[in-house]
Design a protein around this motif. Structure first.
Motif, PDB file in Angstrom:
ATOM      1  N   GLU A  88      -4.726 -18.818 -10.329  1.00  0.00           N
ATOM      2  CA  GLU A  88      -4.090 -19.721  -9.374  1.00  0.00           C
ATOM      3  C   GLU A  88      -3.983 -19.121  -7.968  1.00  0.00           C
ATOM      4  O   GLU A  88      -3.623 -19.835  -7.016  1.00  0.00           O
ATOM      5  CB  GLU A  88      -2.699 -20.138  -9.865  1.00  0.00           C
ATOM      6  N   TYR A  89      -4.295 -17.842  -7.821  1.00  0.00           N
ATOM      7  CA  TYR A  89      -4.224 -17.181  -6.515  1.00  0.00           C
ATOM      8  C   TYR A  89      -5.614 -17.136  -5.882  1.00  0.00           C
ATOM      9  O   TYR A  89      -6.537 -16.543  -6.444  1.00  0.00           O
ATOM     10  CB  TYR A  89      -3.642 -15.773  -6.657  1.00  0.00           C
ATOM     11  N   GLU A  90      -5.745 -17.741  -4.702  1.00  0.00           N
ATOM     12  CA  GLU A  90      -7.048 -17.839  -4.052  1.00  0.00           C
ATOM     13  C   GLU A  90      -7.471 -16.554  -3.337  1.00  0.00           C
ATOM     14  O   GLU A  90      -8.653 -16.281  -3.169  1.00  0.00           O
ATOM     15  CB  GLU A  90      -7.060 -18.986  -3.029  1.00  0.00           C
ATOM     16  N   VAL A  91      -6.482 -15.768  -2.878  1.00  0.00           N
ATOM     17  CA  VAL A  91      -6.780 -14.545  -2.137  1.00  0.00           C
ATOM     18  C   VAL A  91      -6.049 -13.365  -2.777  1.00  0.00           C
ATOM     19  O   VAL A  91      -4.861 -13.456  -3.088  1.00  0.00           O
ATOM     20  CB  VAL A  91      -6.372 -14.670  -0.650  1.00  0.00           C
ATOM     21  N   ILE A  92      -6.797 -12.276  -2.980  1.00  0.00           N
ATOM     22  CA  ILE A  92      -6.246 -11.070  -3.588  1.00  0.00           C
ATOM     23  C   ILE A  92      -6.236  -9.976  -2.525  1.00  0.00           C
ATOM     24  O   ILE A  92      -7.261  -9.710  -1.887  1.00  0.00           O
ATOM     25  CB  ILE A  92      -7.104 -10.592  -4.785  1.00  0.00           C
ATOM     26  N   ILE A  93      -5.087  -9.316  -2.343  1.00  0.00           N
ATOM     27  CA  ILE A  93      -4.988  -8.225  -1.380  1.00  0.00           C
ATOM     28  C   ILE A  93      -4.725  -6.914  -2.116  1.00  0.00           C
ATOM     29  O   ILE A  93      -3.779  -6.804  -2.892  1.00  0.00           O
ATOM     30  CB  ILE A  93      -3.911  -8.494  -0.324  1.00  0.00           C
ATOM     31  N   ASN A  94      -5.593  -5.955  -1.854  1.00  0.00           N
ATOM     32  CA  ASN A  94      -5.532  -4.638  -2.484  1.00  0.00           C
ATOM     33  C   ASN A  94      -4.722  -3.699  -1.596  1.00  0.00           C
ATOM     34  O   ASN A  94      -5.144  -3.360  -0.492  1.00  0.00           O
ATOM     35  CB  ASN A  94      -6.969  -4.131  -2.673  1.00  0.00           C
ATOM     36  N   ILE A  95      -3.557  -3.279  -2.091  1.00  0.00           N
ATOM     37  CA  ILE A  95      -2.705  -2.331  -1.367  1.00  0.00           C
ATOM     38  C   ILE A  95      -2.779  -0.989  -2.074  1.00  0.00           C
ATOM     39  O   ILE A  95      -2.535  -0.903  -3.285  1.00  0.00           O
ATOM     40  CB  ILE A  95      -1.241  -2.815  -1.299  1.00  0.00           C
ATOM     41  N   GLN A  96      -3.130   0.060  -1.345  1.00  0.00           N
ATOM     42  CA  GLN A  96      -3.299   1.365  -1.956  1.00  0.00           C
ATOM     43  C   GLN A  96      -1.971   1.907  -2.484  1.00  0.00           C
ATOM     44  O   GLN A  96      -0.942   1.818  -1.810  1.00  0.00           O
ATOM     45  CB  GLN A  96      -3.892   2.349  -0.941  1.00  0.00           C
ATOM     46  N   GLY A  97      -2.013   2.504  -3.660  1.00  0.00           N
ATOM     47  CA  GLY A  97      -0.796   3.017  -4.292  1.00  0.00           C
ATOM     48  C   GLY A  97      -0.341   4.361  -3.774  1.00  0.00           C
ATOM     49  O   GLY A  97       0.697   4.877  -4.217  1.00  0.00           O
ATOM     50  N   ASP A  98      -1.078   4.942  -2.825  1.00  0.00           N
ATOM     51  CA  ASP A  98      -0.682   6.250  -2.287  1.00  0.00           C
ATOM     52  C   ASP A  98      -0.361   6.168  -0.792  1.00  0.00           C
ATOM     53  O   ASP A  98      -0.517   7.137  -0.058  1.00  0.00           O
ATOM     54  CB  ASP A  98      -1.773   7.289  -2.540  1.00  0.00           C
ATOM     55  N   GLU A  99       0.098   4.987  -0.359  1.00  0.00           N
ATOM     56  CA  GLU A  99       0.492   4.798   1.037  1.00  0.00           C
ATOM     57  C   GLU A  99       1.924   4.253   1.070  1.00  0.00           C
ATOM     58  O   GLU A  99       2.156   3.062   1.308  1.00  0.00           O
ATOM     59  CB  GLU A  99      -0.493   3.878   1.751  1.00  0.00           C
ATOM     60  N   PRO A 100       2.900   5.131   0.798  1.00  0.00           N
ATOM     61  CA  PRO A 100       4.292   4.686   0.621  1.00  0.00           C
ATOM     62  C   PRO A 100       4.977   4.166   1.867  1.00  0.00           C
ATOM     63  O   PRO A 100       6.077   3.614   1.768  1.00  0.00           O
ATOM     64  CB  PRO A 100       4.995   5.944   0.097  1.00  0.00           C
ATOM     65  N   LEU A 101       4.363   4.303   3.039  1.00  0.00           N
ATOM     66  CA  LEU A 101       4.966   3.772   4.259  1.00  0.00           C
ATOM     67  C   LEU A 101       4.220   2.541   4.768  1.00  0.00           C
ATOM     68  O   LEU A 101       4.256   2.220   5.950  1.00  0.00           O
ATOM     69  CB  LEU A 101       5.017   4.853   5.345  1.00  0.00           C
ATOM     70  N   ILE A 102       3.574   1.819   3.863  1.00  0.00           N
ATOM     71  CA  ILE A 102       2.887   0.586   4.210  1.00  0.00           C
ATOM     72  C   ILE A 102       3.868  -0.366   4.897  1.00  0.00           C
ATOM     73  O   ILE A 102       5.027  -0.501   4.474  1.00  0.00           O
ATOM     74  CB  ILE A 102       2.271  -0.079   2.954  1.00  0.00           C
ATOM     75  N   GLU A 103       3.427  -1.011   5.970  1.00  0.00           N
ATOM     76  CA  GLU A 103       4.282  -1.937   6.714  1.00  0.00           C
ATOM     77  C   GLU A 103       3.934  -3.378   6.346  1.00  0.00           C
ATOM     78  O   GLU A 103       2.766  -3.726   6.179  1.00  0.00           O
ATOM     79  CB  GLU A 103       4.088  -1.737   8.224  1.00  0.00           C
ATOM     80  N   LYS A 104       4.940  -4.234   6.279  1.00  0.00           N
ATOM     81  CA  LYS A 104       4.724  -5.626   5.884  1.00  0.00           C
ATOM     82  C   LYS A 104       3.801  -6.356   6.857  1.00  0.00           C
ATOM     83  O   LYS A 104       3.012  -7.209   6.448  1.00  0.00           O
ATOM     84  CB  LYS A 104       6.053  -6.372   5.755  1.00  0.00           C
TER      85      LYS A 104
END
Length: 245
Positions: A88-104
């Protein structure tokens, strides 16, 4: 249009085994990534892992996780498996698991192009480099784009060649990817390509097969963790800036 964020996380790592479970001021790295990611405009966020220890850690802090096959060779393969479970999700975003300061806002900047362009297949981020050490560092992947902000090439070498350094802007590629779901499923089945193998950069498989990658500039400098030394520096930075979850 619905957007699914997937954080691939594996326990085994040549340089840093167990990295997702390492503590940063009392919280696991995967918890930092997850809780900062859910602040974005994504409709759902899930950790994809092949390890029960990571799965249990995510569940323990109230996150969502799924156990995937142990046979996957890349994070893209793991994400593709997850996408088959959430059609049901048209777009998938891959967020790296080793970047703990990822910004929204970094994640949100990958959402908007898909809303604006229904034909977009893939997007990623870049960050302007400002020192020669980073430009020459093969561990920092560089990207060049055309006038419409589509990738021309990714490389571990300085690109373009710095014949006139003062006339050129250099950009670091930030490995956060957004995929149209059907494109992701097809891409994950493509065979490795010569340039991909030469540079050890999976995204070159997309370009070598004639597809386009939209590249959006971000002003946020990402801090990734590849080694224990990187983690020590990150903790020092977090404490200096008084950053909390």
């Amino acid at each position: 249009m619905k957007f699914l964020g997937v954080i691939p996380a594996r326990y085994s790592s040549t340089r840093f085994p167990g990295k997702p479970l390492e503590l940063i001021n009392g919280k696991s790295m995967i918890e930092w990534v997850y809780k900062r990611t859910i602040k974005s405009d994504l409709d759902k966020v899930i950790v994809a892992t092949d390890d029960e220890r990571i799965y249990n850690e995510v569940i323990s802090f109230g996150g969502e996780a799924i156990l995937t096959s142990k046979e996957h060779e890349t994070g893209t393969d793991r994400i593709a498996e997850v996408s088959t479970k959430y059609p049901e999700y048209e777009v998938i975003i891959n967020i790296q698991g080793d970047e703990p300061l990822i910004e929204k806002n970094m994640i949100n900047s990958l959402i908007n192009p898909f809303i604006e362009d229904a034909d977009l297949k893939m997007a990623t981020l870049k960050f302007k480099l400002d020192n020669i050490e980073d430009i020459n560092n093969p561990n920092i992947v560089k990207v060049i784009t055309d006038n419409n902000n589509y990738a021309i090439y990714f490389s571990r070498s300085p690109i373009p060649y710095p014949r006139h350094m003062d006339m050129v802007n250099y950009y670091k590629h930030i490995g956060i990817y957004a995929y149209e779901r059907e494109f992701l499923l097809g891409y994950s089945k493509l065979k490795q390509t010569p340039l991909e193998i030469s540079e050890s950069l999976e995204q070159l498989r997309v370009l070598e097969n004639g597809y386009k990658i939209k590249v959006i500039e971000t002003k946020n400098k990402i801090i990734g963790v590849d080694t224990k030394e990187d983690l020590e520096k990150l903790v020092e930075y977090i404490n200096k800036k008084n950053i909390t979850l």
